[in-house]
Design an enzyme around this catalytic site. Sequence first.
Site: not given
Length: 443
Positions: A277, A364, A367, A405
Amino acid sequence: MITSWHTSSKEGNAMHDARALVQLGDEAVRRLARKGYTLDLPAIEELLHRRNQKIALGDELRAESKKLAASVGQAAKSGADVSELKIQARALKEQIADVSFQADQAAHELSELMLTIPNMPVDEAPDGFSEDDAVEVRRVGDVPDFGFEPKDHVDLGEALGILDLARATKLSGPRFSVTRAAGAKLERALAAFFLDLHTTEHGYTEFSVPNLVNTETMTGTGQLPKFEEDLFKTGVGSRELYLIPTAEVPLTNLHGDEIIDAETLPYAYTSHTPCYRSEAGSYGRDTRGILRLHQFSKVELVRICEAETSRDELEKMLSHAEACLRKLGLAYRVIMLAAGDTGFNSTLTYDIEVWLPSQDKYREISSVSDCGQFQARRAGIRVRDKQGRKQFAATLNGSGLPIGRTLAALLEQNQQADGSIRIPDALVPYTGFSMIKADGTPA
RNA sequence: GGUGGCGUGUCCGAGUGGCCGAAGGAGCACGCCUCGAAAGCGUGUGACGGUGCAAGCCGUCCGUGGGUUCAAAUCCCACCGCCACCGCCA
């Protein structure tokens, strides 16, 4: 025959979308407004009407042309003079080319417009446009109560010698990471653990897929044409490919331009891939650590089902993603995103947020989205039921989970006063150690 | 990268300018036959778009995109893909 406007399934599907929107009328305007999008319904209606008109006219002329050609053949066979007929036929052909061009133009315009309209949120999603408007669904696990000042994952990882961000920057620049020794092993263990969990307990089929995909594939899942700046693009010669930002892209597009037998659904797919990304427009955010990188790896979940069942499928997928954190004993919460905060593709999204002690808040980590028929329409994923009726499938995707993460949360939540890290029991069969000692060695 | 061959419907496979959305076979569905099944017989069986309340009618699609022609699955060009051999390579 001259040109054709029927050949591109992408465009054909966009047409279908347009008609659906027009049929919904004010309802579509209202729903999209909740996402902050102003739908120009009259513009769509006008383009659709113009396109259909030109197609009808073109079809008429073409039918005439076919008859004329046949009569030329007949006449020629019987020895008659056909030069007059040929002139007529040629003139007709020019007319057809002209009308076809106009039809193509209208179709393209419509298609381009349609591709930039976001998916409509369902009414169940709360109002609002920011994370503050999300509704908390539940909290799971106890937020750890350290008897000391907890360190963040960077300090912990670098002290243990399992994370080396400076050298990552040397190699590639900011927003990359290097893990080492027990850190690298931990990453590998997490990926294997997640994959095993999903394939053995949750019924997912594991895939290994391309990490470079073409424009059509990126358009199918909705990354293109609108979000090109978020992607890394590669090119050799005239060939252009994009690095996938998530395995959702190849996994969902696996069934693009296919008609699936309803009885074989739902499909549950998983894959562990790197994700790339550009993080354009997030310059100041999460500059420290491994929370926001240009490259990270992730185990992704994708489900494909009939449209009627997608809401149930979303709950299933959410529970599968949550299971990852439960088994690792990491504290987290689940929120339902506000309509205006759900992604371009999504009708309804749950975020799972893991507790990050160093930031004293939930961040987060997953998702989980129900995309309804939105992606299926773009990618051409259809379902045929027992009665032979066809409709677009529904697609869902969710992280289950990202490795980086998870690693950060694990380091932070499981740190001990001396800087050592306790490895969750569920992970020990994969790591081969149950502790990373303060000097970085596994034990 | 080089040379040669090939790309037709769910599959196999015929088709070298008009009568071809496309023979034939397989598969599948339904019906007949049968106590039931198999075999056999019969019928049907693609996608997309336009139009219509509907039945239907019309159009497009033979890897993709162009071209030639009144007319293209069929001829020409480019590209893509597959197969074989050679070169290179994890």
